[in-house]
Design an enzyme around this catalytic site. Sequence first.
Site, PDB file in Angstrom:
ATOM      1  N   LYS A   1     -42.955  77.252 129.516  1.00 46.39           N
ATOM      2  CA  LYS A   1     -43.889  78.362 129.348  1.00 46.39           C
ATOM      3  C   LYS A   1     -45.257  78.102 129.986  1.00 46.39           C
ATOM      4  CE  LYS A   1     -41.285  81.170 126.874  1.00 46.39           C
ATOM      5  NZ  LYS A   1     -40.903  82.519 127.338  1.00 46.39           N
TER       6      LYS A   1
ATOM      7  N   GLU B   1     -47.581  87.487 123.013  1.00 54.93           N
ATOM      8  CA  GLU B   1     -46.555  87.570 121.981  1.00 54.93           C
ATOM      9  C   GLU B   1     -45.786  86.257 121.998  1.00 54.93           C
ATOM     10  OE1 GLU B   1     -44.046  87.363 125.265  1.00 54.93           O
ATOM     11  OE2 GLU B   1     -45.916  88.493 125.090  1.00 54.93           O
TER      12      GLU B   1
ATOM     13  N   SER C   1     -34.930  73.871 129.059  1.00 53.97           N
ATOM     14  CA  SER C   1     -36.176  74.635 129.116  1.00 53.97           C
ATOM     15  C   SER C   1     -37.235  74.191 128.127  1.00 53.97           C
ATOM     16  CB  SER C   1     -35.872  76.129 128.887  1.00 53.97           C
ATOM     17  OG  SER C   1     -35.193  76.317 127.660  1.00 53.97           O
TER      18      SER C   1
END
Length: 424
Positions: A111, A133, A400
């Site tokens: 991210k 969010e 991830s």
Amino acid sequence: MSTIDDQSTQQRPMSHQPDERGHFGAFGGVYVPETLHAALAQLEDVYDKIRTDKPFWDRLMDLNRSYVGRPTPLYRAPGLSRRARHMHDDSEKGATIWLKREDLAHTGAHKINNTLGQALLTRKMKKTRIIAETGAGQHGVASATAAAHLGLECDVYMGAEDVRRQHLNVVRMKMLGARVIPVESGSRTLKDATNEAMRDWMGSVDHTHYILGSVVGPHPFPMIVRDFQSVIGRETKAQSLRHIGGLPDVIVACVGGGSNAAGMFYPFIEDESVKLIGVEAGGRSSDPGEHAAPLTHGKPGILHGSMSYVLQDQYGQTDNVHSCSAGLDYPGVGPEHSFWKDEGRVSYTSVTDQEALDAFLWCSRDEGIIPALESSHAIAHAVKVASDLPKDANVVINLSGRGDKDVEEASRLLGSAIETTQKA
């Protein structure tokens, strides 16, 4: 240092770029209230200008190298490879499995690749506040981190159910100076957090930028997030050539909204020898409300400002969703994934909660790496795929994120299974 055009877009046919209306084929577009059109137009204009702005990309590359810790390693996973080989009696089968270690990036997931890029865009637009969010909390933590590093105010919307099951990341966000706003409406998960963030942005666009965390939402967000995340795929391609001696046979990534998968797949889209597989959350069953797999079970519809595959009932109302993984607990998916599905370039499937939890333990015990529950979905399917391939084949999994955030929830769901040894 090359610009984003040099790195990816100049090598892509226009069919893989959104058109002037922000569509990937039939998907994408801008379906938002009039109050947001000006903000989206401003964002598109600024991003168009920085695409060839060398100082911007030099700054981002420097942050990626010195702050994020890129490039992340491409790691040969002997334990998972052995597990794949032992699934069948055929001694000629069982591919080598590799992990692209996004879990080793600063904040523990992919991210940060997107939040740093969008935070720099926020500064370019002379705005002082960001909102985000978050579901699993990793995007929230990455947004709070980018805001702290670049001197921006940060508010994060998070479904109340996700606040409960991702407590560690809630604490991390607060420690980084962000305000976490629990959302009690609806299913109290990612969809509802996105709704509230968009409502906030409608009333604060003059000084606030909304850092969308995935390749969803109205144009230009899907394109922007994909471009910032494509560093994953570009690194993987270079590392595969160096470590494997060629491109991998198969690449597997989990898909919720789809940012880690889009970032991994995009640089390989024209490499037809590489099979690309996205893995959705199959949840408890294929019944409505029991999974979060819109590409597997959904149909085209509009959600959060764009057209994509959406889980919805016969009246077009968005279905409830379920996944043991907060980051995959979303009823829609990015429009480019929808386009790739219909084009046939990427194959999409799903694995159940139980399969993902099993893979969570496999990776932990076979490799000494505790994966995120999101990533565990990709691991579960990739090991099966590898077991059916010849021994000289290579499968890359996009790991991830790391699983620190999930240990309490996984322990609760696994129960006594956590006490047993499950070595291959």
